[in-house]
Design a protein around this motif. Sequence first.
Motif, short mmCIF file in Angstrom:
data_model
loop_
_atom_site.label_atom_id
_atom_site.label_comp_id
_atom_site.label_asym_id
_atom_site.label_seq_id
_atom_site.Cartn_x
_atom_site.Cartn_y
_atom_site.Cartn_z
N GLU A 133 88.29 -60.58 44.99
CA GLU A 133 87.79 -61.25 43.37
C GLU A 133 88.88 -61.08 42.39
OE1 GLU A 133 84.31 -60.08 46.21
OE2 GLU A 133 86.06 -58.97 45.06
N THR A 152 84.49 -66.74 34.53
CA THR A 152 83.08 -66.52 34.65
C THR A 152 82.29 -67.47 35.34
OG1 THR A 152 83.24 -64.88 32.83
CG2 THR A 152 81.10 -65.48 33.39
N PHE A 155 83.00 -68.00 39.09
CA PHE A 155 82.59 -67.15 39.85
C PHE A 155 80.93 -66.69 40.01
CE2 PHE A 155 86.96 -65.46 40.40
CZ PHE A 155 87.09 -65.02 41.28
N THR A 157 79.31 -65.23 37.48
CA THR A 157 79.02 -63.97 37.27
C THR A 157 79.19 -63.70 35.75
OG1 THR A 157 79.94 -61.68 37.87
CG2 THR A 157 81.81 -63.33 37.48
N GLY A 158 79.30 -62.40 35.27
CA GLY A 158 79.34 -62.17 33.95
C GLY A 158 80.57 -61.90 33.23
N THR A 161 82.35 -58.41 33.46
CA THR A 161 82.85 -58.30 34.97
C THR A 161 84.19 -58.84 35.07
OG1 THR A 161 80.59 -58.24 35.85
CG2 THR A 161 82.39 -58.80 37.32
N SER A 370 70.72 -64.23 44.30
CA SER A 370 72.09 -64.25 43.83
C SER A 370 72.48 -65.38 43.17
CB SER A 370 73.09 -63.86 44.73
OG SER A 370 73.06 -65.15 45.79
#
Length: 423
Positions: A133, A152, A155, A157-158, A161, A370
């Motif tokens: 990643e 972000t 992916f 995601t946050g 992250t 997810s």
Amino acid sequence: MENSSPIEQEVEHLFRHEWGKLVAVLTKLFGPQNLQLAEDVVQDTLLKAFNNWKINGLPQNPSAWLFTVARNKAVDVLRQQKRKEEFSKSIAALLQSEYTLVPTIQDIINTNSIEDDQLRMMFVCCHPSLSTEAQVALILKTLCGFSVAEITKAFVTGYDTIEKRLYRAKQSFRENNVQFELPSAAELNSRLDNVLMAVYLLFNEGYNSTQHNNLIRTDLMQEAIRLCELICRSSIVSHSGAHALMALIYFTASRNESRLDADGNILLLQQQDRSKWNITLIQNGIHHLEASAAGETISKYHLEAGIAYEHAKAENYKATNWENILQCYNLLCKLYPSPVVELNRAIVISELYGPADGIKAIEAITQLSSLKKYYLLPATLGELYLQLQQFDKARHYFLEAIALTHAASEKKLLQQKIMQCCS
């Protein structure tokens, strides 16, 4: 930047096209352990360009102007640094003397070796000390000029992250004293998958932008094509997966001119005028798909290119060979499983067997939770419930999808779907 000035538009354009080139050559000079310094110099260069061009207008050759400024800034940085041995080992001795400092930097920061430097940078970013990643995020940031927000979204995601991944990646370069050099032939191919993934994500952001007023970002798509062609032409890596990805990109890009109507509304696949599909790009895709068959393995790009080919060759939506497409998705789920692949497979099932079976396939997705921040999950459920004329459920899911997307064109499409629930 719809209401931005010509200078602002030019800087944004150059940011996308020159950022990765400048970061690559400066990383060759400073060493990967000083990646942040390379990015800072590029950022300062672009800021100077904006301030200068706003007053004096665009230079005749903006790209050359940027390289000259970056070169001068690099000289200033190295003159100020007392520990020049901390930079690239191969040129450290040449940086010690004022007589060799400037000629060395001029030789390194030039446009003659850009492709080699960018190819090298791609594989440096995929150093085995980094997680998969982090490797992909680093390529998107350093070579493609992605913002943290864009990575972000890519992916799913946050924001925090991604920031942490990038910070740890740069820290790992320092701790492992990573050099700007290509690994062995065997290791090159092991890193290639993540290089291709970054190009794939770059293209996806261009094809369906998540952070821009325009749905289609041709600048990002062209950059992805350029980087992928660079890999396909390289004599040092296996080309099979790169050719498959290139085929997928060309097949997908061929639909660009048909994806929006005159008012900027999204036209879904079944609504598109296929006479507007770009035949040249489709032929390029076929060429690369045939070239991809030379390898001994089937990558996910082979299967996705096969799916895109089925759409490209169908004369109309009804003529689409959904059975072949489902076979490709079945193989993807087996060889390269992911919740997003399963969601796409469920859409194909709905085309073959109806919306109710599509919903069942979605409910059976492994790790469905997810996808809770992925707007296409509720958008798809909304569409399937709309087809079943269960309008309350459809409206609920469309509203949920609107809250998850930042793209104005997607919000507009979802609002239109909500109106269908009320009619």
